[in-house]
Scaffold this active site. Structure first.
Site, PDB file in Angstrom:
ATOM      1  N   ASP A   1     -21.819 -62.651  31.617  1.00  0.00           N
ATOM      2  CA  ASP A   1     -20.715 -62.596  32.309  1.00  0.00           C
ATOM      3  C   ASP A   1     -20.553 -61.552  33.038  1.00  0.00           C
ATOM      4  O   ASP A   1     -20.608 -60.349  32.289  1.00  0.00           O
ATOM      5  CB  ASP A   1     -19.701 -62.840  31.048  1.00  0.00           C
ATOM      6  CG  ASP A   1     -18.252 -63.004  31.466  1.00  0.00           C
ATOM      7  OD1 ASP A   1     -17.941 -62.512  32.653  1.00  0.00           O
ATOM      8  OD2 ASP A   1     -17.263 -63.066  30.598  1.00  0.00           O
TER       9      ASP A   1
ATOM     10  N   SER B   1      -9.985 -64.790  28.522  1.00  0.00           N
ATOM     11  CA  SER B   1      -9.921 -63.432  29.154  1.00  0.00           C
ATOM     12  C   SER B   1      -8.798 -62.701  28.739  1.00  0.00           C
ATOM     13  O   SER B   1      -8.546 -62.359  27.472  1.00  0.00           O
ATOM     14  CB  SER B   1     -10.005 -63.472  30.583  1.00  0.00           C
ATOM     15  OG  SER B   1     -10.307 -62.495  31.209  1.00  0.00           O
TER      16      SER B   1
ATOM     17  N   HIS C   1     -17.917 -66.212  33.729  1.00  0.00           N
ATOM     18  CA  HIS C   1     -16.551 -66.102  33.164  1.00  0.00           C
ATOM     19  C   HIS C   1     -15.499 -66.962  32.730  1.00  0.00           C
ATOM     20  O   HIS C   1     -14.634 -66.814  32.113  1.00  0.00           O
ATOM     21  CB  HIS C   1     -15.799 -64.560  33.776  1.00  0.00           C
ATOM     22  CG  HIS C   1     -14.829 -63.822  32.861  1.00  0.00           C
ATOM     23  ND1 HIS C   1     -14.991 -63.507  31.835  1.00  0.00           N
ATOM     24  CD2 HIS C   1     -13.283 -64.045  33.246  1.00  0.00           C
ATOM     25  CE1 HIS C   1     -13.702 -63.106  31.451  1.00  0.00           C
ATOM     26  NE2 HIS C   1     -12.793 -63.475  32.239  1.00  0.00           N
TER      27      HIS C   1
END
Length: 268
Positions: free
Chosen positions: A218, A97, A247
């Site tokens: 996601d 991320s 995610h």
């Protein structure tokens, strides 16, 4: 940071004893414990560096400098300082991320330090733009910030299962735990920093080979973002689309992610 070194403050540890060094850098709302399910697979052949981002709930919040961490560059500085302190001269960086972008920023400054960047659930911009689908409208994000401010516990209870995506209750509990560990004002501040970031213009300068791992569904990052990153990176890039959702695949689908990481590490 008083008398403590950055390595102590950010809980840096090294596991394994292989020749190749892998750095694992977690995303928003988690800490290095998020890697525990994939770590055993990596320790067989690698030396693995783990650390916590300065905003993680596992780091003493007194060390969080709101002015310094108002951009992602400060996190890239921390990463480079850690690697220099450990004497690491070459590594594979795995970032989840927001850490995917932190790794890209670090590679711009020290391209020779990174053999490869493995980007999991990466996004250079979460907000939609005229010709870009980041997944969120500005108004939606303001509502998220409002919810975080009004009742952090209620926000976590709603956000954690959405982010996990897959029906894995123990992972929802784990992600909720690390979100709750964050001081709410720091969590909101970091969330604002991430959602106000636009790193699309940086991508063309990233020449380090990149391996982009994206789940098929996601809620935080549309699959189209992986295609956008690949098209705009300045070096070799590969997309590995995982047949799972959520995610946080390192928590919800560790065996599948391990296979993707093996493919990433094997690629020349």
């Amino acid at each position: 940071m008083g008398g403590e070194s950055l390595l102590e403050v950010l809980n840096v540890r090294i596991e394994g004893s292989g020749n190749r060094v892998i750095v694992l850098s977690h995303g928003f709302g988690t800490d290095q414990s998020a890697w525990q399910r994939v770590l055993p697979y990596l320790l067989r052949d690698h030396r693995v560096v783990l650390y916590d981002l300065a905003c993680a709930g596992s780091v003493n919040p007194d060390h969080f400098d709101f002015r310094r961490y108002s951009t992602l560059d400060a996190y890239a500085d921390d990463l480079l300082k850690i690697l220099d302190s450990l004497g690491v001269s070459s590594c594979v960086f795995v970032g989840h991320s927001v850490s995917a972008m932190i790794g890209c920023l670090a590679s711009l400054r020290r391209p020779n330090l990174f053999q490869k960047l493995v980007l999991i659930g990466a996004s250079p911009r979460f907000l939609n733009d005229r010709d870009y689908h980041g997944g969120f409208e500005h108004g939606e994000i303001e509502k998220v910030f409002g919810a975080m401010q009004a009742n952090y516990a209620a926000w976590v209870a709603g956000f954690a299962p959405m982010a996990v995506g897959a029906d894995v209750p123990e992972v929802v509990r784990e992600f909720s735990r690390t979100l709750f560990n964050m001081r709410p004002d720091i969590s909101l501040f970091v969330c604002r920093t991430i959602f106000n970031s636009d790193l699309r213009g940086m991508l063309s300068s990233v020449k380090t080979p990149c391996y982009i791992i994206q789940t098929a569904k996601d809620v935080s990052v549309p699959a189209s973002v992986a295609l956008y990153i690949k098209a705009h990176l300045g070096g070799k890039a590969t997309i590995d689309m995982m047949p799972t959702e959520g995610h946080l695949p390192h928590l919800s689908a560790p065996a599948l992610l391990h296979q993707a990481l093996r493919r990433a590490l094997a690629q020349r």
